[in-house]
Scaffold this motif. Sequence first.
Motif, PDB file in Angstrom:
ATOM      1  N   GLN A 144      28.113  23.949   9.971  1.00 16.68           N
ATOM      2  CA  GLN A 144      27.006  23.943  10.935  1.00 16.68           C
ATOM      3  C   GLN A 144      27.515  24.280  12.339  1.00 16.68           C
ATOM      4  OE1 GLN A 144      24.906  20.205  10.621  1.00 16.68           O
ATOM      5  NE2 GLN A 144      24.618  20.448   8.436  1.00 16.68           N
ATOM      6  N   MET A 187      14.890  20.771 -11.159  1.00 17.63           N
ATOM      7  CA  MET A 187      15.093  21.397  -9.862  1.00 17.63           C
ATOM      8  C   MET A 187      16.387  20.853  -9.252  1.00 17.63           C
ATOM      9  SD  MET A 187      12.643  21.416  -6.476  1.00 17.63           S
ATOM     10  CE  MET A 187      11.328  22.307  -7.250  1.00 17.63           C
ATOM     11  N   THR A 188      17.203  21.747  -8.713  1.00 11.79           N
ATOM     12  CA  THR A 188      18.462  21.316  -8.113  1.00 11.79           C
ATOM     13  C   THR A 188      18.283  21.117  -6.613  1.00 11.79           C
ATOM     14  OG1 THR A 188      19.168  23.582  -7.751  1.00 11.79           O
ATOM     15  CG2 THR A 188      19.821  22.578  -9.833  1.00 11.79           C
ATOM     16  N   ALA A 189      19.115  20.261  -6.081  1.00  7.41           N
ATOM     17  CA  ALA A 189      19.071  19.993  -4.641  1.00  7.41           C
ATOM     18  C   ALA A 189      19.629  21.195  -3.887  1.00  7.41           C
ATOM     19  CB  ALA A 189      19.893  18.750  -4.324  1.00  7.41           C
ATOM     20  N   PRO A 190      19.117  21.479  -2.703  1.00  3.53           N
ATOM     21  CA  PRO A 190      19.650  22.600  -1.929  1.00  3.53           C
ATOM     22  C   PRO A 190      21.095  22.323  -1.511  1.00  3.53           C
ATOM     23  CG  PRO A 190      18.112  21.320  -0.596  1.00  3.53           C
ATOM     24  CD  PRO A 190      18.064  20.770  -1.994  1.00  3.53           C
ATOM     25  N   ILE A 191      21.845  23.386  -1.346  1.00  7.43           N
ATOM     26  CA  ILE A 191      23.231  23.250  -0.909  1.00  7.43           C
ATOM     27  C   ILE A 191      23.230  22.875   0.557  1.00  7.43           C
ATOM     28  CG2 ILE A 191      25.393  24.487  -0.519  1.00  7.43           C
ATOM     29  CD1 ILE A 191      24.634  26.246  -2.914  1.00  7.43           C
ATOM     30  N   GLU A 192      23.956  21.818   0.873  1.00  5.98           N
ATOM     31  CA  GLU A 192      24.038  21.366   2.257  1.00  5.98           C
ATOM     32  C   GLU A 192      25.317  21.878   2.890  1.00  5.98           C
ATOM     33  OE1 GLU A 192      23.206  17.268   3.032  1.00  5.98           O
ATOM     34  OE2 GLU A 192      21.809  17.145   1.346  1.00  5.98           O
TER      35      GLU A 192
END
Length: 62
Positions: A12, A1-6
């Motif tokens: 933001q 599983m890959t980390a979500p794109i921040e």
Amino acid sequence: MTAPIELSVGQQFEIERFSRAIDATADPGELRNLAKQLLQAWHTQKAATNWVIAQQAGFPPS
């Protein structure tokens, strides 16, 4: 599983800026123009992302 794109702080901030602009706008014409700007930005970003992916993969740009 890959980390979500921040999102970066700048990204933001832009989201918050556009959210406030949407919330502050009651004129349907202004909202329509803002929606068109966001649509253009979204597709421009998609095109840029696809270009970078193609460059990294060694494919010619389409």
